[in-house]
Design an enzyme around this catalytic site. Sequence first.
Site, PDB file in Angstrom:
ATOM      1  N   ASP A  38       0.910  -1.144   0.000  1.00 32.88           N
ATOM      2  CA  ASP A  38       0.000   0.000   0.000  1.00 32.88           C
ATOM      3  C   ASP A  38       0.946   1.188   0.000  1.00 32.88           C
ATOM      4  OD1 ASP A  38      -1.456   2.229   0.737  1.00 32.88           O
ATOM      5  OD2 ASP A  38      -2.809   1.111   2.041  1.00 32.88           O
ATOM      6  N   HIS A  39       1.045   1.885  -1.117  1.00 33.27           N
ATOM      7  CA  HIS A  39       2.130   2.861  -1.210  1.00 33.27           C
ATOM      8  C   HIS A  39       2.000   3.981  -0.181  1.00 33.27           C
ATOM      9  CE1 HIS A  39      -0.672   5.174  -3.744  1.00 33.27           C
ATOM     10  NE2 HIS A  39       0.113   6.207  -3.582  1.00 33.27           N
ATOM     11  N   LYS A  79       4.991   6.390   2.462  1.00 32.09           N
ATOM     12  CA  LYS A  79       5.172   7.844   2.481  1.00 32.09           C
ATOM     13  C   LYS A  79       5.804   8.260   3.809  1.00 32.09           C
ATOM     14  CE  LYS A  79       1.199   8.831  -0.518  1.00 32.09           C
ATOM     15  NZ  LYS A  79       1.573   9.618  -1.667  1.00 32.09           N
ATOM     16  N   HIS A 121      -6.012   3.023   1.400  1.00 27.14           N
ATOM     17  CA  HIS A 121      -5.219   4.153   1.884  1.00 27.14           C
ATOM     18  C   HIS A 121      -5.860   4.895   3.060  1.00 27.14           C
ATOM     19  CE1 HIS A 121      -3.185   3.187  -1.730  1.00 27.14           C
ATOM     20  NE2 HIS A 121      -3.854   3.966  -2.552  1.00 27.14           N
TER      21      HIS A 121
HETATM   22  C1  BG6 Z   1      -3.769   4.867  -6.112  1.00 30.62           C
HETATM   23  C2  BG6 Z   1      -5.096   4.962  -6.798  1.00 30.62           C
HETATM   24  O1  BG6 Z   1      -3.722   3.768  -5.256  1.00 30.62           O
HETATM   25  O2  BG6 Z   1      -3.555   6.044  -5.353  1.00 30.62           O
HETATM   26  C3  BG6 Z   1      -5.167   6.199  -7.670  1.00 30.62           C
HETATM   27  O3  BG6 Z   1      -5.301   3.818  -7.599  1.00 30.62           O
HETATM   28  C4  BG6 Z   1      -4.836   7.415  -6.874  1.00 30.62           C
HETATM   29  O4  BG6 Z   1      -6.454   6.342  -8.267  1.00 30.62           O
HETATM   30  C5  BG6 Z   1      -3.533   7.225  -6.123  1.00 30.62           C
HETATM   31  O5  BG6 Z   1      -4.729   8.491  -7.771  1.00 30.62           O
HETATM   32  C6  BG6 Z   1      -3.265   8.375  -5.185  1.00 30.62           C
HETATM   33  O6  BG6 Z   1      -1.968   8.259  -4.685  1.00 30.62           O
HETATM   34  P1  BG6 Z   1      -1.155   9.529  -4.239  1.00 30.62           P
HETATM   35  O7  BG6 Z   1       0.135   8.983  -3.736  1.00 30.62           O
HETATM   36  O8  BG6 Z   1      -1.001  10.399  -5.443  1.00 30.62           O
HETATM   37  O9  BG6 Z   1      -1.980  10.175  -3.186  1.00 30.62           O
END
Ligand code: BG6
Length: 509
Positions: free
Chosen positions: A183-184, A188, A246
């Site tokens: 989960d990126h 962060k 997220h």
């Molecule tokens: C991704 C979603 O997981 O997260 C995207 O699939 C979204 O739709 C993105 O734009 C948002 O990530 P960040 O890091 O730009 O907030």
Amino acid sequence: MNKPENHILVIFGASGDLTYRKLVPAVFDLFDQDLLPKQFAILGLGRTDLSDQEFRTKMKEGIILFALNKPESEQKLDEYLEKLHYFSFDTKDPDEYCLLKGKLRELDEQYKTGNNFIYYLATPPSMYSIIPEQLAKQNLNSEEDGFKRLIVEKPFGYDLKTAQTLNTKLLQDFKEEQIYRIDHYLGKETVQNLLVTRFSNGIFEPLWNRNYIHHVEITGAENIGVGNRGGYYEGSGAMRDMVQNHLLLLAGLVAMEPPALIDSTNIRNEIAKVFHSLRPIKEEEVSKYAIRGQYTASKIKGEQVKGYREEQGVDPDSRTETFVAMKLFIDNWRWAGVPFYIRSGKMLPTRVTEIVIHFKATPHHLFADNESICKNYNQLVIRIQPDEGVLMKFGMKVPGAGFNVQNVNMDFHYSDLSDTYLPSAYERLLLDCMLGDGTLYHRGDAVEAAWKFVDPILKAWQEDDSIPVHGYPAGTWGPDVSDDLIEENDITWRYPCKNLSNDGNYCEL
Ligand code: BG6
């Protein structure tokens, strides 16, 4: 800092966007900081027919666009590109896995990587259960002769049932410790800083509970639409795309108990406990707790922008939500009765992710004329992006006669730390996996608990047409009705601006 053991990073789906924009550039940043092991290679796999050289040329372009922060790094680029290899491969065809095994053996001998492999699944989710099974058939999951780790991209499942099935399937061939569910957001820097803000400062934790906190607000806003991802987004929507993963993760980090230790078991146990404490929302009460919306065509700064239904790959009658606002409760000792308001959407006025802790008003309003202001002051804003930082709002006397109170800001911006390099989320997470540290990856039980919570809402939205999909003009803060979730009349959502210290309905327009 410890360096990872020698290994090969094997990327399935290497001709896709994620590899080009995020993965290969992030690994280059690691290489540039001398964080990779001496013996290291990337093997890209994809159906497109590419030679090593063609793959390198394409990746070079991505690195120039999305990494390369310092001009001196350019000198290292060619050395890095030499480590990139490509193998054209049909992931669906079981017969081809023995060719993959041969290719890996060859690279392993060339680079002396001790049979340590990380498999990154950057493919469509339909491949997530096929690839691990086929790898296992070739014994490419066995850790008898070197580590084998599997990174699984989101979406992890489509609902509770599919997430459970996927977990079961993966666990047939890989152990939980070998599986890294990414989960990126957890990668962060500012998300990790939530733990530090809470648990390294004596002043916050004593107040961090139902006795002092009135409500918590979490916003994940984007000012772009679905672009060319309409096809994917149609089957996803904001709830699956942003909230289930997220935003619930952010709620988990705000609400969790202090872990006994900063390690993968303890931190992940505490996050999972929060998810298990989410008060279930029954299908029949969904409208009381969740609002969905969809952006409609509009003019932003004089320019005409499309509505969601006009986007490429989107059904002209689509009821997919591009906006969600929710009220949820965490039924445990610390949070009993404290509402968490969560909101996420595409095509909102600005791109901002932040958490606002709204503290309760003083028990006695000495400055009675300002009661409404009293109710609002003492907010702690934790800005995840952009203008990363932390801001405290508190009441101060307006100089002059009487006792008029106004809200003022005390703020810290990461940008004030000159020379501080904020690693990208993928950079941090990939390095952690290389080091065998799963702390910042999701555990299977937590993912399932998050799905269990959102499932009834998704089901009600799918089955009950009487639950409206509210239209909102692109470039606005979503449907007005999302204010109705907040019961108290004099309280509303915070309308953040690009700059952490500013707020207001129209600052970006
Ligand atoms: C991704 C979603 O997981 O997260 C995207 O699939 C979204 O739709 C993105 O734009 C948002 O990530 P960040 O890091 O730009 O907030």
